[in-house]
Structure formats: C-alpha cells, structure tokens
Design a protein around this motif. Structure first.
Motif, PDB file in Angstrom:
ATOM      1  N   GLU A 100       0.787  -1.339   0.120  1.00  0.00           N
ATOM      2  CA  GLU A 100       0.084   0.050   0.113  1.00  0.00           C
ATOM      3  C   GLU A 100       0.784   1.182  -0.087  1.00  0.00           C
ATOM      4  OE1 GLU A 100      -3.344  -0.302  -0.339  1.00  0.00           O
ATOM      5  OE2 GLU A 100      -2.768  -2.564  -0.329  1.00  0.00           O
ATOM      6  N   MET A 101       2.188   0.953   0.111  1.00  0.00           N
ATOM      7  CA  MET A 101       2.983   2.321   0.156  1.00  0.00           C
ATOM      8  C   MET A 101       3.287   2.792  -1.466  1.00  0.00           C
ATOM      9  SD  MET A 101       5.762   0.968   2.861  1.00  0.00           S
ATOM     10  CE  MET A 101       5.432   0.543   4.519  1.00  0.00           C
ATOM     11  N   GLU A 102       3.127   4.048  -1.477  1.00  0.00           N
ATOM     12  CA  GLU A 102       3.416   4.623  -2.905  1.00  0.00           C
ATOM     13  C   GLU A 102       4.913   4.709  -3.048  1.00  0.00           C
ATOM     14  OE1 GLU A 102       1.173   8.195  -3.341  1.00  0.00           O
ATOM     15  OE2 GLU A 102      -0.901   7.297  -2.844  1.00  0.00           O
ATOM     16  N   ASP A 103       5.469   4.708  -4.330  1.00  0.00           N
ATOM     17  CA  ASP A 103       6.661   4.898  -4.645  1.00  0.00           C
ATOM     18  C   ASP A 103       6.560   5.527  -6.063  1.00  0.00           C
ATOM     19  OD1 ASP A 103       9.529   5.014  -4.250  1.00  0.00           O
ATOM     20  OD2 ASP A 103       9.518   3.042  -5.383  1.00  0.00           O
ATOM     21  N   ASP A 104       7.391   6.659  -6.428  1.00  0.00           N
ATOM     22  CA  ASP A 104       7.357   6.847  -7.736  1.00  0.00           C
ATOM     23  C   ASP A 104       8.913   6.851  -8.426  1.00  0.00           C
ATOM     24  OD1 ASP A 104       8.374   9.228  -6.258  1.00  0.00           O
ATOM     25  OD2 ASP A 104       7.194  10.818  -7.052  1.00  0.00           O
ATOM     26  N   THR A 105       9.726   6.053  -7.396  1.00  0.00           N
ATOM     27  CA  THR A 105      11.020   5.984  -8.017  1.00  0.00           C
ATOM     28  C   THR A 105      11.197   5.288  -9.408  1.00  0.00           C
ATOM     29  OG1 THR A 105      11.799   5.862  -5.811  1.00  0.00           O
ATOM     30  CG2 THR A 105      13.518   5.211  -7.603  1.00  0.00           C
ATOM     31  N   PRO A 106      11.772   5.948 -10.334  1.00  0.00           N
ATOM     32  CA  PRO A 106      11.685   5.071 -11.597  1.00  0.00           C
ATOM     33  C   PRO A 106      12.408   3.972 -11.579  1.00  0.00           C
ATOM     34  CG  PRO A 106      12.530   7.514 -11.820  1.00  0.00           C
ATOM     35  CD  PRO A 106      12.403   7.185 -10.433  1.00  0.00           C
ATOM     36  N   ARG A 107      12.054   2.850 -12.500  1.00  0.00           N
ATOM     37  CA  ARG A 107      12.537   1.785 -12.512  1.00  0.00           C
ATOM     38  C   ARG A 107      14.028   1.464 -12.965  1.00  0.00           C
ATOM     39  NH1 ARG A 107      11.269  -3.689 -10.763  1.00  0.00           N
ATOM     40  NH2 ARG A 107      12.768  -5.039 -12.111  1.00  0.00           N
ATOM     41  N   GLU A 108      14.224   2.456 -13.752  1.00  0.00           N
ATOM     42  CA  GLU A 108      15.794   2.663 -14.322  1.00  0.00           C
ATOM     43  C   GLU A 108      17.019   2.953 -13.030  1.00  0.00           C
ATOM     44  OE1 GLU A 108      13.796   6.297 -16.109  1.00  0.00           O
ATOM     45  OE2 GLU A 108      13.381   3.931 -15.595  1.00  0.00           O
ATOM     46  N   VAL A 109      16.405   3.907 -12.572  1.00  0.00           N
ATOM     47  CA  VAL A 109      16.797   4.187 -10.981  1.00  0.00           C
ATOM     48  C   VAL A 109      17.230   3.066 -10.006  1.00  0.00           C
ATOM     49  CG1 VAL A 109      16.914   5.547  -9.000  1.00  0.00           C
ATOM     50  CG2 VAL A 109      16.200   6.767 -11.145  1.00  0.00           C
ATOM     51  N   GLN A 148      17.170  -0.089 -10.917  1.00  0.00           N
ATOM     52  CA  GLN A 148      18.234  -1.149 -11.641  1.00  0.00           C
ATOM     53  C   GLN A 148      19.461  -0.633 -11.415  1.00  0.00           C
ATOM     54  OE1 GLN A 148      16.942  -4.214 -13.122  1.00  0.00           O
ATOM     55  NE2 GLN A 148      18.992  -4.441 -12.859  1.00  0.00           N
ATOM     56  N   ASP A 149      19.780   0.758 -11.440  1.00  0.00           N
ATOM     57  CA  ASP A 149      20.946   1.215 -11.785  1.00  0.00           C
ATOM     58  C   ASP A 149      21.442   0.993  -9.999  1.00  0.00           C
ATOM     59  OD1 ASP A 149      23.412   3.079 -12.292  1.00  0.00           O
ATOM     60  OD2 ASP A 149      22.527   4.185 -10.623  1.00  0.00           O
ATOM     61  N   ARG A 150      20.681   1.280  -9.100  1.00  0.00           N
ATOM     62  CA  ARG A 150      21.356   0.935  -7.703  1.00  0.00           C
ATOM     63  C   ARG A 150      21.696  -0.549  -7.443  1.00  0.00           C
ATOM     64  NH1 ARG A 150      16.343   4.357  -4.620  1.00  0.00           N
ATOM     65  NH2 ARG A 150      17.224   6.387  -5.578  1.00  0.00           N
TER      66      ARG A 150
END
Length: 452
Positions: free
Chosen positions: A353-362, A364-366
């Motif tokens: 239920e937690m929202e997260d708008d971190t891009p997938r590519e970011v 994946q880079d981490r």
C-alpha cells in the motif's frame, strides 16, 4: 492406497527456501512409500508436484508458465494412468487454494503448507474419481517432520525446529501463508538429530523462519541456544542453521560459534537495508547500529566467520541516500555472499500500500552497483583461503567435469579439486577430505586433495 501409485513415476519441482526443500523431501518420501518412483523430468513423470514460493512475483509467473506448458508434453510410453497428473503445494498453494484450479485448467490438486500429508489422498481422489481437488488448512497440528522422507543426500539433513513467523515484516507474505510461529519440543528435535547421526548423516541444518526465537511459544522465552547444545551433543560432524533474525540474535548464541565443536563458522544474517529509515518502514525492529554491533561480536568470538545476507533494493520510498547507507554497510561488513533482490510488491502486505514513484531505471542502476560491490567483496573474502588446507564435505562431482570433486567448506564455500589418482569418486561422496586451496575465485575455491 498403494495400488493406485504402483508403477507410476513422479518428479518434484521446488522453488524458494530450505523449508520448501525439506517439504519436498517429505513429499518424495510419501510417494516412494506408496510405490511411485522418482524421476528427473516432467517428460518421464506421471505425477508432477510443484512446491512453490510466493515471496517474489517471478515465482508466480514461473509456476503458471510451467503448469501451462505441461499440456504440450507427451505422456511417457507405458504410463499406467492414461494422463499426467499435477499438484501445487507450498506457499502459493496455501495462499491461492481453489483459485489455482480455476486459473490453471490442467492442474489436478492443490494443497497447503499445513497439510503435506493430505497429498496422497488428494492425488488418489483425482486419479480414481477424475475429481480435481483442493485442500488448504489454516493451521496444522503436526510438523512435516512426522512424515516419511526421501532425502536428496544421505549425508545431509534438514531439521525444522519451528514453522511460521510472528515478525510481520511489512514486505513479507510468509506469516500469512506459513502461519504464526510454532516450535517443536526440544526433546523431539534432539531425538530426530540422534537418528540422523546414527544413520550416517554428516551435516544437519536447523530450519525456521526465525530460528533465534525458537521456544518462545513453548517455554515463554527463546531457547535456541539449548537446541544448538543438544544437537551438538549428538556427535554430528557439521551443524548449520537458517534463517537468523538479527533482532533476536543473543550473546549466548553468538558465544556458541566459539565453543561448539560442530557449529560451522558461517552465518546467514539478513540485513535487508542499511538505512534506519527503511528498516523502520520494513518493520525489522533493529537499527543499522544494532546490526553492526552483532557483526562485531561475532567476529570477536570467531574472527574467520563467513557472513552472508539478504538485501532488498528499491523498497518503497528508498532514496539515493538510503541506498548509499546500504552500500556502505556492505563495504564495511565484507560479506562472503549477498543475495540481492529488487523489491517485489506482494498483495496483502503493508508495503504493497506504500506509494513509490522511483523510476525503474533508477532502482536497476542501484541494484547493478550493489551487485558489482558484492562480487568484489566476495572475491576479496575468498582470497584469505589461498594456501590454506580446508576440510571439504564432498557432495559429488562438478557438473562441467566428472573428474573434478565438488563439495562445501566449513564456511559453506564451494570447493573443487581433481579426483586423486586411483580413487573412486563415488567412495568419496559424503566424506570429508582436506583440500589445499590453490585458486580463489568470486564464487568458488579450487585446489588439490592432500590426503584422500
């Protein structure tokens, strides 16, 4: 009941944790006891059992793909059943139950984590009545260790001491599918361990979602250290355990790494994140500082201990600063092995239920940066073994070269060594041999047997 299974063949596909592997051995024991013969592939099998894991979404996708693909695999010649029957157990079976029969038309049986013993009866019902069946219990009274077993290796045994979990980490589905934590009686554990030693088992791995909290439900306080003492007293050659939750790791258990003869110098201690903010959101109930203090204590007692861990990258709300806290923790600890995962949303958990708008590519880079660090640190850790003679429990031969022995060191490292001249490799399997390490790679060591 055995007449239904006589002359049939079965294979088991196991996903996920060591508990699932143990449960698979119990399923195999039941089916073999009823007259069915184990085979390696679906093509050879009349009965196919999937022991599933639902910790990550990829496991669901893999299961659905494999069950669906069976419709295109011809039945083996001479099959006595006239069709191939399939069953799904484990955590996905427990979670989805009857829904699986609706979603997978070629599936015959569904059973849960609490009723492994129901599988033969459910299969018999499907075979004799052509009746697709699902049975999932909310809780079980007996441990699966009470069922027959067909162990994968004669020299190694899984020994569950608890089932279920009370921790409710915000990302984890396990407490919902395995149920609340339940401990076995200490005397039952010791008796099973003695039986394994008498049967020639060299290595026992104690299992539980959180072994450190063993006994809290039975005795009012954790008594995991008593389990370690009791199993060590059986004379077992090697003792390991998984999984160990940092919040419940006591000084008494840490001390045993320096005093118990059989306890191997290796510990899997999942950290999940190095950020206190993320650890709190995960409901892990320890801090980065607490975790690092445990590492310090472990190395004070056993300086050569090999440490491994689990890390989730991309938990909802993780920032670059949070990630770098994890990165620096991995640099500081210097793990021998790290199991890295990108966060996978599991419906029914608070984190979903937690929202997260971190891009997938970011994310994946981490993840890629962390994997690079993990590999570098694992390589560095293995360099310490160069020139040393380590005792290797031989598990078989290398998949790539049948002239090369493969086994595990006390630190759980994979070790390869050429089979000594004039020695039958089969005679060495399940025995412990000293190997002088001459090469140390990221994920394995290699050397020469010095005294076969």
């Amino acid at each position: 009941m055995s007449s239904v299974f006589e002359g049939t063949t079965f294979c088991i596909h196991t996903f996920g944790c060591q508990m699932n592997k143990h449960d698979s051995e119990r399923v195999s024991g039941m089916l073999e006891g009823l007259g069915s013969l184990p085979v390696e592939t679906i093509e050879e099998a009349d009965l196919v059992v999937f022991m599933t894991c639902c910790v990550r979404e990829a496991a669901d996708t893999r299961l659905y793909g494999q069950v669906a693909s069976m419709k295109n695999i011809p039945l083996r010649e001479g099959s006595p059943l006239g069709k191939r029957y399939s069953a799904v157990g484990g955590c996905i079976g427990q979670r989805d139950g009857e829904k699986l029969l609706k979603a997978l038309p070629h599936l015959d049986v569904v059973f849960g984590t609490h009723n492994l013993g129901s599988l033969p009866g459910l299969l018999r019902r499907a075979i004799e009545r052509h009746d697709r069946a699902s049975e999932v219990l909310e809780a079980g009274e007996a441990f699966s260790s009470d069922l027959p077993t067909a162990r994968e290796h004669t020299w190694a045994a899984w020994l569950p001491i608890t089932v279920g979990c009370n921790n409710f980490c915000s990302y984890c589905i396990v407490p919902y599918v395995r149920g609340r934590e339940k401990s076995r009686k200490l005397e039952d554990i010791a008796q099973e361990a003695r039986g394994y030693v008498e049967a020639g088992v060299k290595e026992i791995t104690l299992l539980g979602q959180n072994v450190n909290s063993y006994g809290r439900d039975l005795y009012g306080e954790p008594r995991f250290v008593d389990v370690l003492d009791a199993v060590d007293a059986t004379g077992i050659e090697r003792l390991r355990f998984a999984t160990s939750h940092p919040k419940d790791l006591t000084d008494e258990v840490i001390e045993r790494f320096g005093t118990l003869r059989s306890l191997m110098p290796a510990l899997h201690l999942p950290v999940q994140s190095g950020s206190n903010r993320i650890l709190e959101a995960m409901n892990r109930r320890y801090t980065r500082e607490r975790y690092l203090s445990l590492i310090e204590k472990l190395r004070a007692v056993r300086p050569d201990i090999a440490l491994s861990t689990d890390i989730i990258v991309g938990f909802p709300g993780e920032t670059e600063a949070d990630f770098m806290e994890t990165y620096r923790l991995v640099e500081e600890v210097g793990y021998s092995q790290v199991f890295t995962f990108i966060y996978s949303k599991r419906e029914g958990t608070p984190a979903a239920e937690m929202e997260d708008d971190t891009p997938r590519e970011v994310i994946q880079d981490r993840f890629d940066r962390l994997v690079d660090l993990v590999q570098r640190k694992a390589f560095e850790a293995n360099q310490a073994e160069l020139g040393a003679v380590v005792d290797v429990l031989v598990e078989g031969t290398s998949k790539r070269d049948g002239a090369i022995l493969a086994g595990k060191s006390p630190k759980n490292q994979t070790v390869h060594a050429p089979i000594p001249s004039g020695i039958d490799a089969a005679a060495l399997i399940g025995s412990t041999v000293p190997v002088r390490i001459e090469e140390a790679r990221t994920w394995y060591l290699s050397g020469t047997v010095v005294d076969a």
